[in-house]
Design a protein around this motif. Structure first.
Motif, PDB file in Angstrom:
ATOM      1  N   GLU A 201       0.815  -1.220   0.000  1.00  0.00           N
ATOM      2  CA  GLU A 201       0.000   0.000   0.000  1.00  0.00           C
ATOM      3  C   GLU A 201       0.845   1.265   0.000  1.00  0.00           C
ATOM      4  O   GLU A 201       0.323   2.357  -0.218  1.00  0.00           O
ATOM      5  CB  GLU A 201      -0.915   0.002   1.218  1.00  0.00           C
ATOM      6  CG  GLU A 201      -1.988  -1.075   1.189  1.00  0.00           C
ATOM      7  CD  GLU A 201      -2.789  -1.124   2.471  1.00  0.00           C
ATOM      8  OE1 GLU A 201      -2.488  -0.324   3.389  1.00  0.00           O
ATOM      9  OE2 GLU A 201      -3.710  -1.939   2.576  1.00  0.00           O
ATOM     10  N   LYS A 202       2.135   1.124   0.301  1.00  0.00           N
ATOM     11  CA  LYS A 202       3.057   2.275   0.353  1.00  0.00           C
ATOM     12  C   LYS A 202       2.556   3.334   1.336  1.00  0.00           C
ATOM     13  O   LYS A 202       2.523   4.531   1.026  1.00  0.00           O
ATOM     14  CB  LYS A 202       3.239   2.884  -1.041  1.00  0.00           C
ATOM     15  CG  LYS A 202       3.804   1.909  -2.061  1.00  0.00           C
ATOM     16  CD  LYS A 202       3.962   2.545  -3.435  1.00  0.00           C
ATOM     17  CE  LYS A 202       4.494   1.542  -4.444  1.00  0.00           C
ATOM     18  NZ  LYS A 202       4.632   2.135  -5.797  1.00  0.00           N
ATOM     19  N   ARG A 203       2.148   2.869   2.531  1.00  0.00           N
ATOM     20  CA  ARG A 203       1.649   3.799   3.546  1.00  0.00           C
ATOM     21  C   ARG A 203       2.764   4.686   4.091  1.00  0.00           C
ATOM     22  O   ARG A 203       2.518   5.802   4.516  1.00  0.00           O
ATOM     23  CB  ARG A 203       1.013   3.019   4.692  1.00  0.00           C
ATOM     24  CG  ARG A 203      -0.127   2.111   4.269  1.00  0.00           C
ATOM     25  CD  ARG A 203      -0.639   1.304   5.433  1.00  0.00           C
ATOM     26  NE  ARG A 203      -1.350   2.128   6.390  1.00  0.00           N
ATOM     27  CZ  ARG A 203      -1.600   1.769   7.633  1.00  0.00           C
ATOM     28  NH1 ARG A 203      -1.184   0.599   8.078  1.00  0.00           N
ATOM     29  NH2 ARG A 203      -2.269   2.565   8.446  1.00  0.00           N
ATOM     30  N   PHE A 204       3.973   4.193   4.099  1.00  0.00           N
ATOM     31  CA  PHE A 204       5.109   4.969   4.602  1.00  0.00           C
ATOM     32  C   PHE A 204       6.384   4.393   4.005  1.00  0.00           C
ATOM     33  O   PHE A 204       6.387   3.321   3.403  1.00  0.00           O
ATOM     34  CB  PHE A 204       5.159   4.939   6.133  1.00  0.00           C
ATOM     35  CG  PHE A 204       5.156   3.562   6.719  1.00  0.00           C
ATOM     36  CD1 PHE A 204       6.332   2.839   6.860  1.00  0.00           C
ATOM     37  CD2 PHE A 204       3.972   2.967   7.115  1.00  0.00           C
ATOM     38  CE1 PHE A 204       6.328   1.564   7.387  1.00  0.00           C
ATOM     39  CE2 PHE A 204       3.951   1.684   7.649  1.00  0.00           C
ATOM     40  CZ  PHE A 204       5.145   0.979   7.785  1.00  0.00           C
ATOM     41  N   GLU A 213      -1.725   6.321  15.793  1.00  0.00           N
ATOM     42  CA  GLU A 213      -2.624   6.844  16.814  1.00  0.00           C
ATOM     43  C   GLU A 213      -2.657   5.954  18.056  1.00  0.00           C
ATOM     44  O   GLU A 213      -2.895   4.749  17.971  1.00  0.00           O
ATOM     45  CB  GLU A 213      -4.047   6.985  16.251  1.00  0.00           C
ATOM     46  CG  GLU A 213      -4.192   8.079  15.197  1.00  0.00           C
ATOM     47  CD  GLU A 213      -3.968   9.467  15.769  1.00  0.00           C
ATOM     48  OE1 GLU A 213      -4.017   9.620  16.994  1.00  0.00           O
ATOM     49  OE2 GLU A 213      -3.724  10.403  14.983  1.00  0.00           O
ATOM     50  N   GLY A 214      -2.370   6.599  19.202  1.00  0.00           N
ATOM     51  CA  GLY A 214      -2.405   5.894  20.470  1.00  0.00           C
ATOM     52  C   GLY A 214      -1.219   5.005  20.735  1.00  0.00           C
ATOM     53  O   GLY A 214      -1.185   4.311  21.753  1.00  0.00           O
ATOM     54  N   THR A 248      -4.183   0.058  12.573  1.00  0.00           N
ATOM     55  CA  THR A 248      -4.319   1.289  13.348  1.00  0.00           C
ATOM     56  C   THR A 248      -4.208   2.484  12.407  1.00  0.00           C
ATOM     57  O   THR A 248      -3.467   2.438  11.421  1.00  0.00           O
ATOM     58  CB  THR A 248      -3.227   1.378  14.429  1.00  0.00           C
ATOM     59  OG1 THR A 248      -3.266   0.193  15.233  1.00  0.00           O
ATOM     60  CG2 THR A 248      -3.443   2.587  15.326  1.00  0.00           C
ATOM     61  N   THR A 249      -4.944   3.536  12.741  1.00  0.00           N
ATOM     62  CA  THR A 249      -4.861   4.766  11.946  1.00  0.00           C
ATOM     63  C   THR A 249      -3.443   5.307  11.972  1.00  0.00           C
ATOM     64  O   THR A 249      -2.846   5.482  13.044  1.00  0.00           O
ATOM     65  CB  THR A 249      -5.819   5.824  12.502  1.00  0.00           C
ATOM     66  OG1 THR A 249      -7.151   5.307  12.475  1.00  0.00           O
ATOM     67  CG2 THR A 249      -5.757   7.098  11.677  1.00  0.00           C
TER      68      THR A 249
END
Length: 385
Positions: A201-204, A213-214, A248-249
């Motif tokens: 997904e290449k989120r990062f 988050e959290g 997680t977001t």
């Protein structure tokens, strides 16, 4: 035990027979050749590297110093192995000993070849994957891991093949064992699949500033098979399981095209309407011409007289910098602050600060005695009682 004893007796008997018929002159020549190869191994490996560099230059490929340093030790081991193999062929050792030593020397040669291949994985990937391919750091690191693992597996298979070890029963046994291992390693496989999904997904990418988050906020350093290492800004290392990271977001601040500045510039109530307009226009002109900020058509920009506060008239300044680098962002922010201060002062106004005016209530003077009597009579009260 008897079988092992018999084996050694057989080897000793064959070796004794070989000693009786050995060619002494050939043995000396073979030993000298082997000694010469060992002494000249660095020179020979350097010559081989030079020849490889010459061929690479002819086909327009550059071999860096790191590649040369990586393959030289493997070349030395290969050269010595080949020399040993030649010596063993010349000695005509007993069959059982000759076969064992031949396999041992060939195994070393095969291991040397695959050691060079393992060392060349990084350089090969860097040469094959060009910068224009836009492969992310995580994808590149996982590609390197897969290629290195494949190299090790092929090397192990080749060495076992030299010793005539059939891999079929071994793989079958591993399959049976794998069923039990899979049940105990469900968490590992779940994190592995989640890591591959995040990578797809290449989120990062490595070096990105992210907030889970959290959980944690910091810089992504690397993604392993089970977890991802995120370095917090206080330099603490946090290993987040890939499954938790995938579910997680996640906010990736590095993917922002700009950084926002949103201020409320508060000026005193004595500022006139003309001064407010001049301050507003001058701030807008600076943001437009400074080169530090994104154009209004690419990022929202608002410079407006906003509201009447308790102690000030507020001017809203909302703009976005061209850079997302934190140091450059701070520098642009500082320049804007200094210019706003200069603009407000040149307009003849000043900055407001919270104030509160306290007006004491006027105390009513204490009435004289006559006034008391008079008021008492007005209320229908007899002062004599």
């Amino acid at each position: 035990m008897d079988q092992l004893f018999g084996f050694f007796q057989d080897v000793a008997r064959q070796f004794s027979g070989w000693l009786e018929n050995v060619d002494g002159e050939g043995l000396v020549v073979s030993g000298l050749i082997l000694l010469l190869v060992i002494l000249l191994r660095k020179t020979l490996s350097g010559f081989a590297v030079g020849a490889l560099d010459f061929v690479a230059t002819k086909i327009q490929i550059t071999i860096g110093d790191a590649v040369k340093q990586a393959i030289e030790p493997a070349l030395r081991a290969l050269i010595i192995s080949l020399a040993l193999y030649g010596v063993l062929e010349a000695l005509h050792l007993p069959a059982i000993l000759d076969t064992t030593l031949d396999r041992l020397v060939v195994s070393v040669a095969v291991a040397a070849i695959f050691a060079a291949a393992f060392a060349l994985v990084d350089a090969s990937v860097a040469w094959i994957v060009q910068p224009k391919d836009k492969m992310h750091g995580l994808q590149l690191s996982w590609l390197l891991k897969v290629l290195k693992a494949a190299t090790l597996i092929i090397a192990l298979s080749a060495v076992l093949k030299v010793w005539d070890i059939d891999l079929g029963p071994v793989l079958t046994g591993m399959g049976v064992l794998g069923a039990g291992v899979a049940l105990a390693a469900q968490d590992l496989f779940r994190n592995l699949i989640a890591g591959m999904a995040s990578m797809g997904e290449k989120r990062f990418d490595i070096g990105d500033w992210v907030r889970v988050e959290g959980v944690v906020e910091g810089i992504v350093e690397k993604m392993e098979l089970r977890s991802t290492l995120i370095r917090r800004f206080d330099q603490a290392a946090v290993h987040v399981p890939n499954a938790e990271l995938a579910n997680t977001t996640l906010i990736n601040f590095t993917r922002r095209p700009h950084r926002r500045i949103r201020w409320s510039v508060q000026v005193v109530y004595s500022t006139t309407a003309e001064q407010l307009e001049k301050i507003r226009d001058d701030i807008g002109d600076y943001i437009e011409t400074s080169g530090d900020f994104a154009p209004a058509d690419k990022a929202a920009r608002y410079i407006r007289s906003d509201k009447f506060s308790d102690s000030s008239i507020d001017i809203l300044v909302n703009c976005f910098t061209n850079t997302i680098d934190y140091a450059e962002y701070l520098a642009a922010k500082e320049r804007l602050l200094l210019n706003i201060k200069r603009i407000v002062e040149e307009a003849g106004s000043s900055f407001a600060f919270p104030t509160r005016t306290i007006v004491p209530e006027q105390a009513e003077p204490f009435p004289q005695s006559g006034e008391q009597h008079s008021r008492g009579n007005d209320l229908g009260i007899d002062p004599s009682k």
